[in-house]
Design an enzyme around this catalytic site. Sequence first.
Site, short mmCIF file in Angstrom:
data_model
loop_
_atom_site.label_atom_id
_atom_site.label_comp_id
_atom_site.label_asym_id
_atom_site.label_seq_id
_atom_site.Cartn_x
_atom_site.Cartn_y
_atom_site.Cartn_z
N VAL A 55 9.38 -0.45 2.46
CA VAL A 55 7.48 -0.95 2.18
C VAL A 55 6.77 -1.13 2.80
CG1 VAL A 55 6.60 -2.52 0.99
CG2 VAL A 55 8.16 -1.85 -0.36
N ASP A 102 9.24 16.82 11.72
CA ASP A 102 9.45 16.28 9.88
C ASP A 102 7.45 16.20 10.49
OD1 ASP A 102 9.63 15.89 7.49
OD2 ASP A 102 9.84 13.60 7.55
N ILE A 113 0.74 -1.13 -0.06
CA ILE A 113 0.19 0.07 -0.23
C ILE A 113 0.54 0.83 -0.05
CG2 ILE A 113 -2.33 -1.16 0.81
CD1 ILE A 113 -1.26 0.05 3.87
N GLY A 114 2.14 0.95 0.28
CA GLY A 114 3.17 2.19 -0.30
C GLY A 114 4.65 2.22 -0.03
#
Length: 339
Positions: free
Chosen positions: A27, A148, A20-21
């Site tokens: 991953v 971040d 999914i990403g």
Amino acid sequence: VMKYSKERRNSRKFELLEQIGRGAYSVVWRGRRRSKTTPESEDVSSEQRIAVKEMFMRNVPSKRVERVLSEIAAMKILHGSSNIVEMYDAEEHRGSILLAMQLCDGGTLREFIHKEAPMTDKDRLLDVVRQITSGLCALRKNDLVHRDLKPSNILIDRGKLLLADFGMSRSMRDSDTDSHVCGTIRYMAPEMLTQDVYGPSVDLWSLGCIVQELTTGKHPFLERDTENTCETVSTAMAALLSSIIQCRGPGNVTEVKVPTSVPFHMMIGSDSPVRIVQGLLQEYPKLRWTYQKLFGIMKLNGEPETPGTPESPESPQSPESPETPETSETSETQASHQM
């Protein structure tokens, strides 16, 4: 898309179902926990469904390893906190570290901004800001700073916002300072851009940028594609700092421009989005709202403190030869190095 054998994609604890990403060294999979009492053919229940972040540790730069360890340590400390994504478990498997985390199917705040901003419903916008602030409150209670904070690092799960990606976080008490440059350029506080010492309030600046994007649909100081035209990280940082300096007003107060399209009701009241932006986006940390002030405005810890009138600090100087910062790996920092 990376391809793996069935053996590699399944660990002792987790079954990895679909990707999914992904990032430069990781991953993210939709997965589920393995259970001796649950056949693998059985449908995945909501209790079992998880996101598994697989981070490849072979041939990885030492800084990246430090980020992984920082992320694990921070998520353990923040376990059970409001508006923080949960980490359920961690496992080393075949040269990778697998982090089992809360699965968030609602996308990211970046996607929400693309769809919903500029927002005109003040109460709805403030609910978003309050949830992000609640996550920051959890960080400060544990003496942590994110470093971040940006829309793509805020996940949405069934309408709830959750702060995520703590790879650049570190322990920092209110009186502590650091000078290590890291994060995503578009959301870096001025003191980080100039490679000066900074404190926990760098996250407040990042939040101010996010509130402005929710209110106007645009970054407070940069055009949408400004960073795409920069050849290096240092020029991107210099371009942003130059735009911030141009907004200096009397007494070195930063005056963020308010587009004429912003409705009047978004400007009035102590908790108005425009007021919050003006309080958080102050170039000089001494003029920036404190966490206590923000928590009070958001009604997270009682009444807000009464702000003082600090002396106007001297103007910071841009570094002549800045070191290469440790920038984030997502597409929001087009001018950054890929980590």
